[in-house]
Design a protein around this motif. Structure first.
Motif, PDB file in Angstrom:
ATOM      1  N   THR A  72       1.412 -39.875-127.071  1.00 56.92           N
ATOM      2  CA  THR A  72       0.490 -38.980-126.372  1.00 56.92           C
ATOM      3  C   THR A  72       0.468 -37.635-127.081  1.00 56.92           C
ATOM      4  O   THR A  72       1.512 -37.088-127.437  1.00 56.92           O
ATOM      5  CB  THR A  72       0.892 -38.796-124.900  1.00 56.92           C
ATOM      6  N   ASP A  86      -0.938 -33.655-126.959  1.00 54.72           N
ATOM      7  CA  ASP A  86      -1.456 -32.563-126.132  1.00 54.72           C
ATOM      8  C   ASP A  86      -2.153 -31.504-126.980  1.00 54.72           C
ATOM      9  O   ASP A  86      -1.945 -31.412-128.191  1.00 54.72           O
ATOM     10  CB  ASP A  86      -0.306 -31.893-125.365  1.00 54.72           C
ATOM     11  N   HIS A 122      -6.104 -31.804-120.114  1.00 54.65           N
ATOM     12  CA  HIS A 122      -4.955 -30.897-120.155  1.00 54.65           C
ATOM     13  C   HIS A 122      -5.290 -29.531-119.548  1.00 54.65           C
ATOM     14  O   HIS A 122      -4.505 -28.593-119.661  1.00 54.65           O
ATOM     15  CB  HIS A 122      -4.494 -30.734-121.609  1.00 54.65           C
ATOM     16  N   ARG A 170      -2.602 -34.267-117.598  1.00 52.85           N
ATOM     17  CA  ARG A 170      -1.244 -33.782-117.857  1.00 52.85           C
ATOM     18  C   ARG A 170      -1.298 -32.266-117.715  1.00 52.85           C
ATOM     19  O   ARG A 170      -2.050 -31.602-118.431  1.00 52.85           O
ATOM     20  CB  ARG A 170      -0.754 -34.186-119.236  1.00 52.85           C
ATOM     21  N   GLY A 193       4.117 -29.608-118.377  1.00 54.38           N
ATOM     22  CA  GLY A 193       4.647 -30.640-117.489  1.00 54.38           C
ATOM     23  C   GLY A 193       4.533 -30.241-116.025  1.00 54.38           C
ATOM     24  O   GLY A 193       4.422 -29.064-115.684  1.00 54.38           O
ATOM     25  N   TRP A 216       0.258 -37.599-115.423  1.00 56.45           N
ATOM     26  CA  TRP A 216       1.150 -38.253-116.389  1.00 56.45           C
ATOM     27  C   TRP A 216       2.037 -37.219-117.071  1.00 56.45           C
ATOM     28  O   TRP A 216       1.539 -36.264-117.679  1.00 56.45           O
ATOM     29  CB  TRP A 216       0.342 -38.985-117.465  1.00 56.45           C
ATOM     30  N   ASP A 217       3.352 -37.413-116.981  1.00 52.41           N
ATOM     31  CA  ASP A 217       4.291 -36.614-117.763  1.00 52.41           C
ATOM     32  C   ASP A 217       4.813 -37.485-118.899  1.00 52.41           C
ATOM     33  O   ASP A 217       4.104 -38.373-119.362  1.00 52.41           O
ATOM     34  CB  ASP A 217       5.415 -36.086-116.868  1.00 52.41           C
ATOM     35  N   TRP A 218       6.029 -37.291-119.349  1.00 54.10           N
ATOM     36  CA  TRP A 218       6.569 -38.051-120.475  1.00 54.10           C
ATOM     37  C   TRP A 218       8.031 -38.390-120.233  1.00 54.10           C
ATOM     38  O   TRP A 218       8.717 -37.788-119.402  1.00 54.10           O
ATOM     39  CB  TRP A 218       6.427 -37.238-121.765  1.00 54.10           C
ATOM     40  N   ASP A 240      10.655 -36.491-125.186  1.00 49.97           N
ATOM     41  CA  ASP A 240      10.114 -35.261-125.760  1.00 49.97           C
ATOM     42  C   ASP A 240      10.487 -35.225-127.238  1.00 49.97           C
ATOM     43  O   ASP A 240      11.675 -35.171-127.593  1.00 49.97           O
ATOM     44  CB  ASP A 240      10.688 -34.049-125.024  1.00 49.97           C
ATOM     45  N   LEU A 246       5.975 -37.531-125.919  1.00 53.38           N
ATOM     46  CA  LEU A 246       5.228 -36.281-125.972  1.00 53.38           C
ATOM     47  C   LEU A 246       5.129 -35.777-127.416  1.00 53.38           C
ATOM     48  O   LEU A 246       6.141 -35.542-128.079  1.00 53.38           O
ATOM     49  CB  LEU A 246       5.906 -35.209-125.104  1.00 53.38           C
ATOM     50  N   HIS A 269       2.188 -33.306-130.131  1.00 54.31           N
ATOM     51  CA  HIS A 269       1.148 -32.285-130.059  1.00 54.31           C
ATOM     52  C   HIS A 269       0.193 -32.402-131.248  1.00 54.31           C
ATOM     53  O   HIS A 269       0.592 -32.837-132.337  1.00 54.31           O
ATOM     54  CB  HIS A 269       1.759 -30.883-130.008  1.00 54.31           C
TER      55      HIS A 269
END
Length: 298
Positions: free
Chosen positions: A104, A106, A156, A195, A199, A220-222, A225, A259, A261
């Motif tokens: 995922t 972000d 987001h 998301r 978080g 949805w979180d993760w 990390d 997670l 980016h």
């Protein structure tokens, strides 16, 4: 010569008596036959139901009961079979989830999204993108390319500001609705995947969470990390592998949601991450509520 005797003719009286006798005998026989027929008729009538409608109704009810019992048995059998199939599918998904990772990303789209998308596409891998509304407007071409290549599109928010996003009970919902409308206007995708910035825990309040979920959004979180935001180099690859190995050793029944980016340092080492994951036997998939339960911090 002997004279022939004359043949005597029966007298009229004799004939009359004989006739009367025969007639009487016939009457007796006829009376006996009539009496027997009457008795037989009575016996036959005794076995014929006098209320045919009542009998037919009873037979109909019995037939309906049999049909209902068969239908109920069939329904129960079908329901049990459906439950068994669903349990088997769920079990299969759980087994697959142990060796499935969900990449995922972000904060995109960005100037690096196209390269990120190219790496994914070259490896036949799809990911899930949680994107910011202003960036969607600025990088429409990259956004459309993500959709075309089969990636999942999520939200987001708008500001990505701790202070602004969580300011009021309605502010998270308003930002997600704005992002949702923009995404739909550009791609035609009406997503409900969100998301929240940084978080959902500890900043998202229960009221804010309830407002989002009541509006149909899934948060949805993760579980892993990568710390790519912290390392800003290839070290995040080893971090992901280490956390996955820890999960396996501890038999944690959590989905492998990673997670990442949408930034240059992450993109530069993405091929290395994909290679390492494939070497360890992992497959890749996009977030989907039919395949994996929604995971959110509590």
């Amino acid at each position: 010569m002997l004279q022939k005797r004359k043949k005597l003719q029966p007298s009229a009286g004799y004939l009359l008596v004989k006739t009367a006798f025969l007639l009487g005998l016939c009457l007796v026989l006829l009376g006996t036959w009539s009496s027997s027929s009457a008795k037989n008729g009575q016996q036959e009538k005794a076995v014929i139901p006098t209320d045919n409608g009542s009998i037919r109704e009873t037979q109909k009810n019995d037939l309906l009961k049999k049909i209902q019992h068969k239908q109920l048995a069939l329904h129960m059998q079908t329901k049990e079979e459906i439950q068994q199939k669903e349990d088997a599918i769920r079990k299969k998904h759980n087994e697959l989830n142990k060796k499935t990772v969900y990449l995922t990303f972000d904060d995109g789209p960005s100037p690096y999204t196209q390269k990120l998308n190219d790496v994914l596409n070259a490896n036949d891998v799809n990911a899930t993108f949680f994107m910011l509304e202003p960036n969607m407007k600025e990088y429409k071409k990259s956004l459309l390319a993500l959709k075309e290549n089969g990636n999942a599109l999520g939200l987001h928010g708008v500001t990505h500001s701790q202070k602004k996003f969580y300011k009021t009970s309605d502010s998270p919902l308003l930002e997600m609705k704005q992002a949702q409308n923009t995404l739909k206007s550009i791609t035609g995708v009406n997503t409900t995947f969100v998301r929240t910035p940084f978080g959902s825990k500890p900043s998202l309040t229960e009221t804010q969470r309830d407002n989002l979920e009541e509006a149909g959004f899934s948060i949805w979180d993760w579980c892993i990390d990568s710390y790519d935001w912290k390392f800003r180099d290839s070290r995040y690859v080893n971090e992901v592998i280490m956390q996955l190995e820890t999960k396996e050793a501890e038999h944690l029944n959590l989905p492998n949601i990673i997670l990442l980016h949408d930034r240059p340092e992450t993109v530069n080492s993405l091929q290395s991450l994909i290679n390492r994951l494939k070497e360890k036997g992992y497959s890749f998939d996009t977030l989907d509520e039919k395949k994996v339960d929604v995971f959110s911090f509590r």
